[in-house]
Design an enzyme around this catalytic site. Structure first.
Site, short mmCIF file in Angstrom:
data_model
loop_
_atom_site.label_atom_id
_atom_site.label_comp_id
_atom_site.label_asym_id
_atom_site.label_seq_id
_atom_site.Cartn_x
_atom_site.Cartn_y
_atom_site.Cartn_z
N ARG A 82 0.89 -1.18 -0.04
CA ARG A 82 -0.08 0.07 0.08
C ARG A 82 1.02 1.36 -0.04
NH1 ARG A 82 -2.91 -3.89 1.39
NH2 ARG A 82 -1.15 -4.71 2.59
N LYS A 112 25.42 -4.63 -4.35
CA LYS A 112 26.89 -4.58 -4.32
C LYS A 112 27.64 -4.04 -3.06
CE LYS A 112 26.65 -3.35 -9.21
NZ LYS A 112 27.18 -2.15 -9.97
N ARG A 133 11.62 3.70 2.22
CA ARG A 133 11.19 2.56 3.50
C ARG A 133 12.68 1.87 3.72
NH1 ARG A 133 6.30 -1.09 4.30
NH2 ARG A 133 5.44 0.92 4.67
#
Ligand code: ASP
Length: 352
Positions: A82, A112, A133
């Site tokens: 969401r 990496k 996030r």
């Protein structure tokens, strides 16, 4: 997601970063904590949300001009449905564009071994706004600090909006939750708001409790219902008490469900537990089913930030709960897009 590197590392300087108050103008602000918002800022944002929602629903094409030629980058180091999609949809509905590493961050240079700061610098050098996030608390503060440094170096400006940082905060979820409560109840004054579940790890309840206090709700009673091992952090409880909310902690839902105006159900945050055994020991507490909801009042609203798992019973239970007019979690979910539209337009200086 958890098996990949996350570019972890909140630097000492960034740890001391204090997000500036919104103070009447969202333009150019990083959004990393609900503590940046005072009541007038929230009222402005919610007015803009209501306006954008009605314009989108009526097919008003002028909305598409608001963020034309603006770019939003998404950096999601944790799973999301969401938050990720609603931010993207919000930007597209404002006429802006969205970029992300093709295939998600697991195919970015983080794979990496690149650190968070460099990934954020890359996103910030291409986009006007970066939605982040990340599993580490205060990672969005690190991003804000690094983007300010980058602005000085490049002479261009990019801001970060937190999409949730570990067990810390989820500021935009709190914005949409508060908006939804006011949308359905007309006010927050005098309400009994009951937060249920994993209050230790659930960042949405941390941010929601704080924003209710920051909004200056009068005569609001917060019922915190959890197993003793999953109580809300003391810092959150102190924060809201100091700002005048009445707080009561209990592990007995029966005691409080009938008197609740808002029930905010949450998931046990399995990914935050040290071991599967710890999770299993408390996972079966507080299951919302139609018979539990039957104990609540006729005008209660049932909210949930989603995703839901067994804490809302079986799929058969979901089917019954979903058609109960008191269940507003799908409205809450869609409000997320409208609130994020208002926020993006605001930080990009495109409101109006
Ligand atoms: N979607 C919310 C969050 O990202 C709630 C949850 O995951 O349970 O915090």
């Amino acid at each position: 997601m958890s098996s990949i590197a996350t570019g972890v590392g909140v630097s000492t300087m960034a740890a001391a970063f204090t997000p500036p108050a919104i103070d009447g103008d969202l333009t150019g602000r990083h959004i990393v904590s609900v503590e940046q918002f005072a009541r007038p800022d929230l009222d402005d944002l919610f007015r803009s949300t209501v306006d954008l929602r009605s314009r989108v629903r009526s097919g008003d094409q002028s909305v598409l001009k608001l963020c034309r030629r603006r770019i939003m980058a998404t950096l999601f180091f944790e799973a999301s449905t969401r938050t990720d999609m609603s931010f993207q949809a919000a930007m597209l509905r404002l006429g802006g564009e969205v970029v992300a590493t093709a295939g998600g961050v697991q195919f970015s240079s983080v794979y990496k071994g690149e650190n968070l700061a460099d990934s954020v610098r890359a996103a910030g050098s291409y986009a006007d706004v970066v939605v982040l996030r990340h599993p580490e608390v205060r990672s969005s503060y690190e991003a804000a600090y690094q983007l300010d440094q980058l602005s000085t170096r490049l002479g261009t400006r990019s801001v970060v909006v937190s999409g949730g940082d570990g067990v810390g905060e989820h500021p935009t979820q709190a914005l949409l939750d508060l908006f939804t409560i006011i949308d359905f109840k007309g006010t927050v004054d005098g309400l009994t708001v009951t937060l249920v579940g994993d209050l230790a790890h659930g960042r949405t309840v941390h941010s929601l409790a704080k924003i209710l206090a920051l909004y200056g709700a009068r005569d609001l009673r917060l019922e915190l219902v959890s197993p003793p091992s999953l109580r809300a952090p003391v810092g959150i409880i102190d924060f809201v008490r100091q700002r005048g909310l009445e707080v009561h902690e209990t592990d007995s839902l029966d005691e409080v469900i009938g008197g609740s105006d808002v029930i905010y159900w949450t998931r046990v945050q399995q990914e935050r537990f040290a071991s599967e055994a710890d999770y299993e020991a408390i996972a079966r507490h507080f299951i919302m089913t139609p018979s539990v909801l039957a104990q609540a009042s006729a005008d209660v609203i049932l909210m949930h930030p989603l995703p839901r798992k067994h804490e809302m019973g079986t799929p058969a239970d979901h089917a019954v709960l979903d058609i109960d007019p008191r269940s507003v979690y799908f409205h809450q979910m869609q409000n997320g897009m409208y609130v994020r539209m208002a926020l993006l337009a605001g930080v990009l200086g495109a409101a109006g």
